[in-house]
Design a protein around this motif. Structure first.
Motif, PDB file in Angstrom:
ATOM      1  N   ILE A   6       0.841  -1.256  -0.293  1.00  0.00           N
ATOM      2  CA  ILE A   6      -0.088   0.203  -0.047  1.00  0.00           C
ATOM      3  C   ILE A   6       0.919   1.118   0.016  1.00  0.00           C
ATOM      4  CG2 ILE A   6      -1.754   1.375   1.390  1.00  0.00           C
ATOM      5  CD1 ILE A   6      -2.703  -1.359   0.344  1.00  0.00           C
ATOM      6  N   GLN A  10      -1.873   5.910  -1.885  1.00  0.00           N
ATOM      7  CA  GLN A  10      -3.069   4.902  -1.494  1.00  0.00           C
ATOM      8  C   GLN A  10      -3.535   5.254  -0.020  1.00  0.00           C
ATOM      9  OE1 GLN A  10      -1.184   1.352  -2.752  1.00  0.00           O
ATOM     10  NE2 GLN A  10      -2.772   1.306  -4.507  1.00  0.00           N
ATOM     11  N   VAL A  11      -2.563   5.476   0.642  1.00  0.00           N
ATOM     12  CA  VAL A  11      -3.118   5.724   2.201  1.00  0.00           C
ATOM     13  C   VAL A  11      -3.893   7.020   2.237  1.00  0.00           C
ATOM     14  CG1 VAL A  11      -2.211   5.950   4.528  1.00  0.00           C
ATOM     15  CG2 VAL A  11      -1.414   4.202   3.338  1.00  0.00           C
ATOM     16  N   LYS A  13      -5.540   8.454  -0.184  1.00  0.00           N
ATOM     17  CA  LYS A  13      -6.951   8.459  -0.854  1.00  0.00           C
ATOM     18  C   LYS A  13      -7.785   7.773   0.340  1.00  0.00           C
ATOM     19  CE  LYS A  13      -9.712   8.679  -4.067  1.00  0.00           C
ATOM     20  NZ  LYS A  13     -10.317   9.903  -4.489  1.00  0.00           N
ATOM     21  N   ILE A  14      -7.191   6.692   0.869  1.00  0.00           N
ATOM     22  CA  ILE A  14      -8.405   5.945   1.880  1.00  0.00           C
ATOM     23  C   ILE A  14      -8.542   6.635   3.039  1.00  0.00           C
ATOM     24  CG2 ILE A  14      -8.232   4.081   3.443  1.00  0.00           C
ATOM     25  CD1 ILE A  14      -6.370   2.330   1.709  1.00  0.00           C
ATOM     26  N   CYS A  18     -12.320   7.921   3.992  1.00  0.00           N
ATOM     27  CA  CYS A  18     -12.755   7.673   5.233  1.00  0.00           C
ATOM     28  C   CYS A  18     -13.060   8.978   6.116  1.00  0.00           C
ATOM     29  CB  CYS A  18     -12.049   6.927   5.994  1.00  0.00           C
ATOM     30  SG  CYS A  18     -11.782   5.203   5.285  1.00  0.00           S
TER      31      CYS A  18
END
Length: 99
Positions: A6, A10-11, A13-14, A18
């Motif tokens: 990851i 990407q972190v 974006k997550i 959230c």
């Protein structure tokens, strides 16, 4: 863990999806999420060839109420503590960004 699955992007974006602020901890979460994926990968070692697929495990079908349910709150009682009421419904802040 040297090889991350990851990425930091990407972190980010997550976290954005959230709606959580992880500013300054992106690299830490990149490693944590990558480690978690590696750990879950252990499940690939299980032999599930003799396990039948299922979508539920209770065996219940066509379950209906039997009519013995008690009355619910009257509308006025249910709405009395709501911060905002519109058209006799509890109004809330939107949870999706529709950009």
């Amino acid at each position: 863990m040297e090889d991350r699955k990851i990425s930091i992007e990407q972190v980010k974006k997550i976290a954005e999806m959230c709606k959580i602020d992880i500013t300054g901890d992106e690299e830490k979460f990149s490693y944590l999420l990558s480690d978690t994926l590696e750990y879950v990968k252990i499940l690939d070692e299980l032999d599930t060839s003799k396990v039948s697929e299922t979508f539920q495990v209770t065996g219940l079908r066509n379950v209906f109420q039997d009519g013995s349910q008690k009355a619910t709150l009257p509308r006025e009682e249910a709405l009395k503590n709501a911060k905002e009421v519109i058209n006799n419904l509890i109004a809330t802040k939107g949870v999706f960004n529709r950009e």
